[in-house]
Design an enzyme around this catalytic site. Structure first.
Site, short mmCIF file in Angstrom:
data_model
loop_
_atom_site.label_atom_id
_atom_site.label_comp_id
_atom_site.label_asym_id
_atom_site.label_seq_id
_atom_site.Cartn_x
_atom_site.Cartn_y
_atom_site.Cartn_z
CG HIS A 52 -8.13 16.22 13.10
ND1 HIS A 52 -8.82 15.32 12.33
CD2 HIS A 52 -7.69 17.19 12.25
CE1 HIS A 52 -8.81 15.72 11.07
NE2 HIS A 52 -8.14 16.86 11.00
CB ALA A 53 -7.48 21.15 16.44
#
Length: 135
Positions: A52-53
């Site tokens: 994820h970011a």
């Protein structure tokens, strides 16, 4: 927008004497105010975490014990960084995709985060992440 040039290694000051080493993390060591601390442990060697970011969160990732690889991606290029020393942290700013893999037996991954948990600020789909880098 942040790039891989903004992902940097931060050395945590430590004191070494015959009784062992002591590392101290104080607020001026990294470029954000810490709001949350979490850690990963007992992760199987063939598993991975992350994927994820963050839209808002800055992170400092440390290998308190053992080792693991952190893959960072800014949408244009990727870099793999091995963390294996408890006084070396990896600063990951907002807008950088991260994956953590190749955990050694007994490894402990500590993360200092600039935000409290807020699901809405995660980007969990890589295609959505790539699109966010073009707008």
């Amino acid at each position: 927008m942040n790039t891989l040039n903004d992902v940097v290694i931060i050395e945590i000051p430590n004191v070494h004497e015959e009784r062992g080493k002591l590392s101290v993390i104080e607020k001026d060591i990294f470029p954000f105010e810490m709001k949350r601390v979490y850690y990963l442990y007992d992760v199987p060697s063939d598993a991975y975490r992350g994927g994820h970011a963050h839209k808002k969160q800055h992170s400092l990732v440390l290998a308190l014990s053992g080792s693991f690889n952190v893959i960072v991606d800014d949408g244009n290029s990727r870099k793999r960084i091995m963390l294996n020393k408890p006084h070396i942290g990896l600063y990951i700013p907002t807008g950088i995709w991260r994956e953590i893999e190749n955990f050694s037996s007994g490894s402990v991954c500590l993360v200092l985060a600039s935000t409290e948990y807020e699901e809405e600020e995660y980007i969990r789909d890589y295609n959505e992440f790539k699109l966010s880098k073009t707008t």
